[in-house]
Design a protein around this motif. Structure first.
Motif, PDB file in Angstrom:
ATOM      1  N   LYS A  44       4.523   6.345 -11.224  1.00  0.00           N
ATOM      2  CA  LYS A  44       3.145   6.803 -11.034  1.00  0.00           C
ATOM      3  C   LYS A  44       2.410   5.924 -10.033  1.00  0.00           C
ATOM      4  O   LYS A  44       1.707   6.417  -9.151  1.00  0.00           O
ATOM      5  CB  LYS A  44       2.387   6.808 -12.372  1.00  0.00           C
ATOM      6  CG  LYS A  44       2.781   7.916 -13.300  1.00  0.00           C
ATOM      7  CD  LYS A  44       2.012   7.828 -14.605  1.00  0.00           C
ATOM      8  CE  LYS A  44       2.506   8.838 -15.607  1.00  0.00           C
ATOM      9  NZ  LYS A  44       1.816   8.719 -16.892  1.00  0.00           N
ATOM     10  N   SER A  45       2.569   4.617 -10.146  1.00  0.00           N
ATOM     11  CA  SER A  45       1.874   3.725  -9.221  1.00  0.00           C
ATOM     12  C   SER A  45       2.448   3.856  -7.810  1.00  0.00           C
ATOM     13  O   SER A  45       1.708   3.792  -6.824  1.00  0.00           O
ATOM     14  CB  SER A  45       1.946   2.279  -9.697  1.00  0.00           C
ATOM     15  OG  SER A  45       3.267   1.798  -9.662  1.00  0.00           O
ATOM     16  N   LEU A  46       3.749   4.079  -7.690  1.00  0.00           N
ATOM     17  CA  LEU A  46       4.352   4.291  -6.372  1.00  0.00           C
ATOM     18  C   LEU A  46       3.827   5.571  -5.739  1.00  0.00           C
ATOM     19  O   LEU A  46       3.486   5.595  -4.551  1.00  0.00           O
ATOM     20  CB  LEU A  46       5.878   4.350  -6.488  1.00  0.00           C
ATOM     21  CG  LEU A  46       6.644   4.704  -5.220  1.00  0.00           C
ATOM     22  CD1 LEU A  46       6.405   3.666  -4.142  1.00  0.00           C
ATOM     23  CD2 LEU A  46       8.121   4.840  -5.521  1.00  0.00           C
ATOM     24  N   THR A  47       3.740   6.628  -6.525  1.00  0.00           N
ATOM     25  CA  THR A  47       3.208   7.893  -6.018  1.00  0.00           C
ATOM     26  C   THR A  47       1.785   7.723  -5.533  1.00  0.00           C
ATOM     27  O   THR A  47       1.420   8.205  -4.456  1.00  0.00           O
ATOM     28  CB  THR A  47       3.280   8.972  -7.114  1.00  0.00           C
ATOM     29  OG1 THR A  47       4.631   9.095  -7.551  1.00  0.00           O
ATOM     30  CG2 THR A  47       2.779  10.301  -6.602  1.00  0.00           C
ATOM     31  N   LEU A  48       0.986   7.030  -6.307  1.00  0.00           N
ATOM     32  CA  LEU A  48      -0.406   6.801  -5.915  1.00  0.00           C
ATOM     33  C   LEU A  48      -0.496   5.932  -4.666  1.00  0.00           C
ATOM     34  O   LEU A  48      -1.286   6.208  -3.762  1.00  0.00           O
ATOM     35  CB  LEU A  48      -1.178   6.145  -7.066  1.00  0.00           C
ATOM     36  CG  LEU A  48      -2.656   5.876  -6.806  1.00  0.00           C
ATOM     37  CD1 LEU A  48      -3.406   7.182  -6.658  1.00  0.00           C
ATOM     38  CD2 LEU A  48      -3.237   5.047  -7.914  1.00  0.00           C
ATOM     39  N   ALA A  52      -2.022   8.372  -1.709  1.00  0.00           N
ATOM     40  CA  ALA A  52      -3.449   8.168  -1.423  1.00  0.00           C
ATOM     41  C   ALA A  52      -3.700   7.873   0.057  1.00  0.00           C
ATOM     42  O   ALA A  52      -4.554   8.529   0.671  1.00  0.00           O
ATOM     43  CB  ALA A  52      -4.007   7.060  -2.315  1.00  0.00           C
ATOM     44  N   PRO A  53      -2.987   6.933   0.692  1.00  0.00           N
ATOM     45  CA  PRO A  53      -3.236   6.721   2.117  1.00  0.00           C
ATOM     46  C   PRO A  53      -2.876   7.931   2.980  1.00  0.00           C
ATOM     47  O   PRO A  53      -3.574   8.241   3.947  1.00  0.00           O
ATOM     48  CB  PRO A  53      -2.348   5.533   2.488  1.00  0.00           C
ATOM     49  CG  PRO A  53      -1.951   4.907   1.231  1.00  0.00           C
ATOM     50  CD  PRO A  53      -2.054   5.938   0.168  1.00  0.00           C
ATOM     51  N   MET A  86       3.122   2.178   5.199  1.00  0.00           N
ATOM     52  CA  MET A  86       2.294   1.012   4.859  1.00  0.00           C
ATOM     53  C   MET A  86       1.929   1.028   3.374  1.00  0.00           C
ATOM     54  O   MET A  86       1.864  -0.022   2.729  1.00  0.00           O
ATOM     55  CB  MET A  86       1.028   0.975   5.710  1.00  0.00           C
ATOM     56  CG  MET A  86       1.248   0.433   7.098  1.00  0.00           C
ATOM     57  SD  MET A  86       1.930  -1.222   7.149  1.00  0.00           S
ATOM     58  CE  MET A  86       0.620  -2.175   6.420  1.00  0.00           C
ATOM     59  N   GLY A  87       1.683   2.213   2.821  1.00  0.00           N
ATOM     60  CA  GLY A  87       1.424   2.308   1.386  1.00  0.00           C
ATOM     61  C   GLY A  87       2.616   1.851   0.564  1.00  0.00           C
ATOM     62  O   GLY A  87       2.472   1.140  -0.426  1.00  0.00           O
ATOM     63  N   LEU A  88       3.822   2.230   1.008  1.00  0.00           N
ATOM     64  CA  LEU A  88       5.040   1.798   0.321  1.00  0.00           C
ATOM     65  C   LEU A  88       5.222   0.291   0.442  1.00  0.00           C
ATOM     66  O   LEU A  88       5.570  -0.380  -0.537  1.00  0.00           O
ATOM     67  CB  LEU A  88       6.249   2.536   0.892  1.00  0.00           C
ATOM     68  CG  LEU A  88       7.606   2.196   0.303  1.00  0.00           C
ATOM     69  CD1 LEU A  88       7.648   2.522  -1.187  1.00  0.00           C
ATOM     70  CD2 LEU A  88       8.698   2.945   1.042  1.00  0.00           C
TER      71      LEU A  88
END
Length: 177
Positions: A44-48, A52-53, A86-88
């Motif tokens: 879930k946190s990885l998906t977010l 999100a970005p 960058m989010g990853l």
């Protein structure tokens, strides 16, 4: 009488072994459930962290972007890919506890993200060149900070840095022409 005692003890030992195995199975099942719950939270946190970005960049470039001097769709797709990457990378640093150890890395990530969104709105020309150069500087510092925490995350920043430098070169070409 001795033979009866031996059978009873052997049966008792077998029952004790069975009870021990059942207790181990119950204990392992609890550990598996904990690991599964932890994996779901991580997913879930990885998906977010990735979605999100990407969604904010998509929204900004579609609704708030400079439509008069719109660049090619390839640049928009590369900007979306850069935001997701960058989010990853930021998620990898967060998982390793890097933002707690080095809060400067979080500020640099947020700065480059805001500059990415600003690039979508400004477009090209001298203003776009200034924003791209600032974003490249923020990405370079992000690379240094992320690489100290997680070398994999640091390597994920490199393509984003190359893309920002490419967009800056395109803006130089447009500013001169």
């Amino acid at each position: 009488m001795d033979s009866q005692d031996i059978r009873y003890r052997a049966g008792d030992a077998a029952m004790a072994e069975t009870e021990r195995k059942q207790a181990d199975d119950n204990n392992n099942k609890g550990k598996r459930d904990q690991k599964r719950a932890m994996a779901k939270r991580g997913l879930k946190s990885l998906t977010l962290a990735v979605a999100a970005p990407v969604l904010l960049t998509l929204f900004t470039s579609y609704f708030l972007g400079n439509q008069a001097r719109s660049s090619s769709w390839v640049l928009h797709l590369m900007r979306l890919a850069s935001s997701g990457l960058m989010g990853l990378a930021a998620w990898l640093v967060w998982v390793d506890g890097g933002f707690h150890k080095k809060p400067n890395a979080l500020y640099l990530y947020l700065a480059q993200f805001v500059l990415c969104l600003t690039t979508c709105m400004v477009g090209s020309g001298l203003a776009g060149l200034a924003v791209c150069l600032c974003q490249s500087a923020a990405l370079f510092r992000c690379y240094k900070a992320f690489n100290e925490t997680s070398p994999v995350a640091g390597n994920m920043v490199k393509p984003c840095l190359a893309f920002a430098a490419f967009v800056a070169a395109v803006n130089v070409k447009l500013a001169i022409a």
